[in-house]
Write a protein that holds these residues in place. Structure first.
Motif, PDB file in Angstrom:
ATOM      1  N   LYS B  69       0.805  -1.218   0.000  1.00  0.00           N
ATOM      2  CA  LYS B  69       0.000   0.000   0.000  1.00  0.00           C
ATOM      3  C   LYS B  69       0.843   1.276   0.000  1.00  0.00           C
ATOM      4  O   LYS B  69       0.570   2.209  -0.737  1.00  0.00           O
ATOM      5  N   ASP B  70       1.854   1.305   0.846  1.00  0.00           N
ATOM      6  CA  ASP B  70       2.586   2.568   1.033  1.00  0.00           C
ATOM      7  C   ASP B  70       3.867   2.621   0.213  1.00  0.00           C
ATOM      8  O   ASP B  70       4.846   3.225   0.626  1.00  0.00           O
ATOM      9  N   PHE B  71       3.846   1.987  -0.941  1.00  0.00           N
ATOM     10  CA  PHE B  71       5.115   1.846  -1.658  1.00  0.00           C
ATOM     11  C   PHE B  71       5.686   3.172  -2.135  1.00  0.00           C
ATOM     12  O   PHE B  71       6.888   3.355  -2.188  1.00  0.00           O
ATOM     13  N   LYS B  72       4.810   4.124  -2.438  1.00  0.00           N
ATOM     14  CA  LYS B  72       5.330   5.400  -2.941  1.00  0.00           C
ATOM     15  C   LYS B  72       6.159   6.112  -1.886  1.00  0.00           C
ATOM     16  O   LYS B  72       7.218   6.660  -2.180  1.00  0.00           O
ATOM     17  N   GLU B  73       5.650   6.095  -0.658  1.00  0.00           N
ATOM     18  CA  GLU B  73       6.354   6.745   0.433  1.00  0.00           C
ATOM     19  C   GLU B  73       7.626   5.977   0.769  1.00  0.00           C
ATOM     20  O   GLU B  73       8.691   6.553   0.967  1.00  0.00           O
ATOM     21  N   LEU B  74       7.465   4.652   0.762  1.00  0.00           N
ATOM     22  CA  LEU B  74       8.593   3.784   1.100  1.00  0.00           C
ATOM     23  C   LEU B  74       9.788   4.018   0.183  1.00  0.00           C
ATOM     24  O   LEU B  74      10.932   4.109   0.624  1.00  0.00           O
ATOM     25  N   ARG B  75       9.483   4.147  -1.107  1.00  0.00           N
ATOM     26  CA  ARG B  75      10.558   4.208  -2.099  1.00  0.00           C
ATOM     27  C   ARG B  75      11.485   5.411  -1.915  1.00  0.00           C
ATOM     28  O   ARG B  75      12.599   5.416  -2.403  1.00  0.00           O
ATOM     29  N   GLN B  76      10.990   6.445  -1.207  1.00  0.00           N
ATOM     30  CA  GLN B  76      11.835   7.626  -0.974  1.00  0.00           C
ATOM     31  C   GLN B  76      12.965   7.336  -0.004  1.00  0.00           C
ATOM     32  O   GLN B  76      13.977   8.026   0.011  1.00  0.00           O
ATOM     33  N   HIS B  77      12.742   6.350   0.852  1.00  0.00           N
ATOM     34  CA  HIS B  77      13.640   6.193   1.994  1.00  0.00           C
ATOM     35  C   HIS B  77      14.565   4.990   1.891  1.00  0.00           C
ATOM     36  O   HIS B  77      15.243   4.657   2.848  1.00  0.00           O
ATOM     37  N   ILE B  78      14.537   4.317   0.766  1.00  0.00           N
ATOM     38  CA  ILE B  78      15.394   3.139   0.659  1.00  0.00           C
ATOM     39  C   ILE B  78      16.377   3.294  -0.497  1.00  0.00           C
ATOM     40  O   ILE B  78      16.122   3.995  -1.463  1.00  0.00           O
ATOM     41  N   GLY B  79      17.493   2.640  -0.319  1.00  0.00           N
ATOM     42  CA  GLY B  79      18.448   2.557  -1.412  1.00  0.00           C
ATOM     43  C   GLY B  79      18.415   1.130  -1.929  1.00  0.00           C
ATOM     44  O   GLY B  79      18.320   0.190  -1.143  1.00  0.00           O
ATOM     45  N   TYR B  80      18.463   0.981  -3.241  1.00  0.00           N
ATOM     46  CA  TYR B  80      18.370  -0.372  -3.795  1.00  0.00           C
ATOM     47  C   TYR B  80      19.389  -0.536  -4.907  1.00  0.00           C
ATOM     48  O   TYR B  80      19.521   0.318  -5.775  1.00  0.00           O
ATOM     49  N   MET B  81      20.102  -1.624  -4.849  1.00  0.00           N
ATOM     50  CA  MET B  81      21.085  -1.908  -5.885  1.00  0.00           C
ATOM     51  C   MET B  81      20.730  -3.268  -6.479  1.00  0.00           C
ATOM     52  O   MET B  81      20.927  -4.292  -5.834  1.00  0.00           O
TER      53      MET B  81
END
Lengths: 368, 307
Positions: B69-81
């Protein structure tokens, strides 16, 4: 907004660093147009003509001589009556026949007016138009010389008739048609490939994780190609105008605005394709098959729409280039204004909006 | 605080079940390793965790946010490689970094302190195209790009795969220093020997978790004795031992065999005699401490036994 500009900047870097993209973007259109032009300019050398001279006087002799010595024409037949013209065309002995009325020279000297008829085999409309234009140019040059030499104001009225294809459909079709084709292909193919490439190389994963919104990604992809395709459109128009003498009778601004609209439509179609295509190759295939062939065959570029079976006529109605070709022909050749093309413009606008909306909806926020 | 919470997560692709009922928690500030062979489900698990894939079943929270559900907000705070090198190969090192910084709404200057140690190692190549970098350099650049927006947690999918031994070591040192800066690090790897670098590891095989614990604990929980046998004809000796003491009792480990027989206590001398009887001539047999790979094999066999 910064995000968006960074994205657009990145797209430009991709384009300028990939020589293949540059070749497709700028080499292809120019090559295509010049090939068309080359074929046509070849045909005008040594074209066979027939002369039906009812008068046989000093003037008709001189005009005939001028035509033959111009290098464009070869006199293949001297005809005796009108009936022979048709036979001559059918046999393929001549592409154009020139008919001088009886007493041509006498009338010209006495009344200052004489009539002649230019009859062209318009089964090949492009060359028919070319040939008759050349003929007319040579005749008016002759009259000019005559008038300069002090013969007073003389007029030769040339009546042009297009045999077999009187409406001369398809004349100058190649520039509007190629323009539609090239813009459609380049815009749609390029954008669809560039998005598919992000998927293929895995960079899409990171873009998705980023705070970029789908509309930003889509517009960021479209913006550079919008500019480059627009430059392309200008190049094509300039080539048509300067190299092939295609007139631009209507408003240039309107023409460019309509081209912009068409490009935008093609770009959004490309985006739509890319939401379906997983790899660059698939994107290329869809663009080629779904766009190239229908554009060539169904848009009225090669085959007149009126002659198509009804089903294909309906099909051609959903081909965006069909409407664009009507628009440019109207503006360039007929010189009409926006009032005469608003319907087609509206259709293209609606198509563009529909493509963008569907693309944004279909744009996947996750992987599959 | 729990950084990641996964409850009863399952995920299937059309023909295979990639993840089977997985539950896992990751603490804040941990260097957490997900360890398993290719095709074990590591990438799927990480993609679900960063909201790139939807789970079929179960709940997944990262930073307390529901990945569904909250993926938009989540994506701001994670780094992904991601596992594949996913930077733009036709852009230079600097341009890549600038692009990711801007797209994530920050600037290189603002968060330079985060990447300084790593970026300094590749800064001399900053005008070089990313595609022309060596494998290790690429990973360093990718790490910089994933870090530039100061994420609370960073998820790295197989960052050391295809990277030379020296660069791998350097890379793990970098991850440790990130941990010191308070960033939670989730990293997956197929290399068992890298487990010891992590605070805790989860061993994963065929979509199932075999064990979740600190690596030392996993090693100490190894049941029975473990022998390292060196001999000629390693392959046929291994087959012989497996035949005799049950499948998976012996495994090839490079130039030696690791043998364990949990059912029966045995001394080095007894084992040596037994092998001699079979017509093999071991050059050395010694009792060794189990490593993560031994534990992995062991747990894998045990799991198979249950099934």
């Amino acid at each position: 907004m910064n995000r968006f500009f960074a994205f657009v900047k990145k797209e430009f870097l991709h384009i300028f660093r990939d020589y293949r993209t540059m070749i497709i973007l700028f080499g292809m259109p120019i090559a295509q147009l010049l090939i068309f032009g080359f074929v046509i300019s070849n045909e005008i050398r040594d074209a066979h003509i027939a002369i039906l001279d009812h008068s046989k006087d000093e003037h008709t002799q001189k005009i005939t001589e001028k035509l033959v010595s111009s290098g464009y024409f070869i006199l293949s037949d001297e005809l005796k009556n009108e009936n022979e013209i048709d036979a001559c065309f059918r046999a393929g002995n001549a592409k154009l026949a020139l008919v001088f009325e009886p007493g041509f020279g006498r009338l010209l000297e006495k009344t200052g007016k004489a009539n002649l008829q230019i009859i062209a085999d318009a089964s090949d409309p492009n060359s028919a138009e070319m040939l008759s234009n050349y003929t007319q140019a040579i005749i008016s040059a002759y009259i000019k010389d005559l008038n300069m030499a002090g013969y007073g104001n003389k007029i030769i009225r040339a009546e042009t008739r297009m045999q077999f294809n009187p409406g001369l459909k398809g004349v100058f079709m190649f520039v509007p048609g190629t323009m539609a084709l090239i813009l459609m292909l380049i815009s749609a193919m390029m954008t669809s490939i560039t998005i598919a490439r992000e998927k293929e190389t895995g960079t899409m994963e990171v873009l998705l994780i980023s705070p970029l919104r789908p509309i930003q990604i889509i517009l960021g992809k479209v913006a550079p190609y919008l500019l480059l395709s627009f430059i392309n459109a200008i190049v094509i128009l300039a080539l048509g105008f300067f190299v092939f003498g295609l007139p631009i009778r209507g408003s240039l601004i309107l023409l460019l605005a309509e081209s912009m609209l068409f490009i935008l439509m093609a770009l959004s179609l490309g985006i739509l394709i890319s939401t379906v295509a997983k790899s660059q190759q698939v994107a290329m295939f869809i663009s080629m098959f779904a766009l190239l062939l229908p554009t060539m065959l169904l848009s009225g570029f090669i085959f007149p729409i009126e002659n198509m079976p009804v089903i294909l006529q309906y099909l051609s109605a959903i081909m965006p280039p069909r409407w664009f070709i009507v628009i440019i022909k109207n503006i360039m050749l007929k010189g009409t204004g926006f009032l005469f093309v608003w319907k087609e413009t509206l259709i293209l606008t609606l198509m563009a909006i529909a493509f963008v909306v569907v693309s944004v909806k279909k744009f996947k926020l996750r992987l599959e | 605080m729990k950084i990641a919470q996964i409850h009863n997560l399952s995920k299937s692709y059309s023909d295979t079940q990639a993840l089977k009922n997985i539950s896992l928690e990751v603490e804040q500030g941990e260097l957490f390793g997900l360890i398993g062979p290719d095709g074990a489900g590591k990438t799927t698990l990480f993609r679900i965790l960063v909201s790139l894939l939807l789970p079929d079943k179960g709940e997944v929270f990262l930073l307390g946010k529901d990945v569904k559900k909250d993926f938009k907000e989540l994506r701001q705070h994670i780094g992904y490689m991601p596992g594949r090198f996913s930077l733009y190969e036709d852009l230079t090192v600097e341009e890549n970094l600038y692009f990711y910084a801007t797209v994530f709404g920050t600037t290189i200057q603002e968060n330079y302190h985060l990447i300084k140690d790593i970026y300094q190692q590749i800064e001399m190549f900053k005008t070089r195209r990313a595609g022309k970098l060596s494998g290790g350099m690429k990973q360093k650049l990718a790490l910089c790009c994933a870090l530039i927006h100061n994420p609370e947690v960073i998820v790295l999918d197989e960052p050391t795969t295809g990277v030379d031994a020296v660069s791998r070591k350097e890379f793990w040192d970098m991850l440790k220093s990130l941990k010191k800066q308070g960033i939670t690090v989730l990293v997956s790897t197929p290399y068992m020997d890298e487990a010891s670098m992590c605070d805790r590891v989860a061993l994963i095989q065929k979509g199932e978790l075999l064990s979740v614990a600190p690596p030392a604990q996993i090693e100490s929980e190894f049941e029975g004795d473990l022998f390292e046998i060196k001999a000629d004809n390693l392959h046929s000796l291994k087959n012989k031992l497996n035949e005799k003491y049950g499948e998976h009792s012996a495994h090839l480990f490079g130039q030696s065999i690791h043998f364990s027989n949990p059912n029966q206590e045995i001394s080095e001398q007894e084992l040596s005699d037994l092998i001699e009887q079979e017509g093999f001539h071991p050059s050395s047999i010694k009792k060794i401490k189990a490593g993560i790979e031994d534990c992995f094999m062991h747990l894998m066999t045990a799991k198979k036994g249950i099934e």
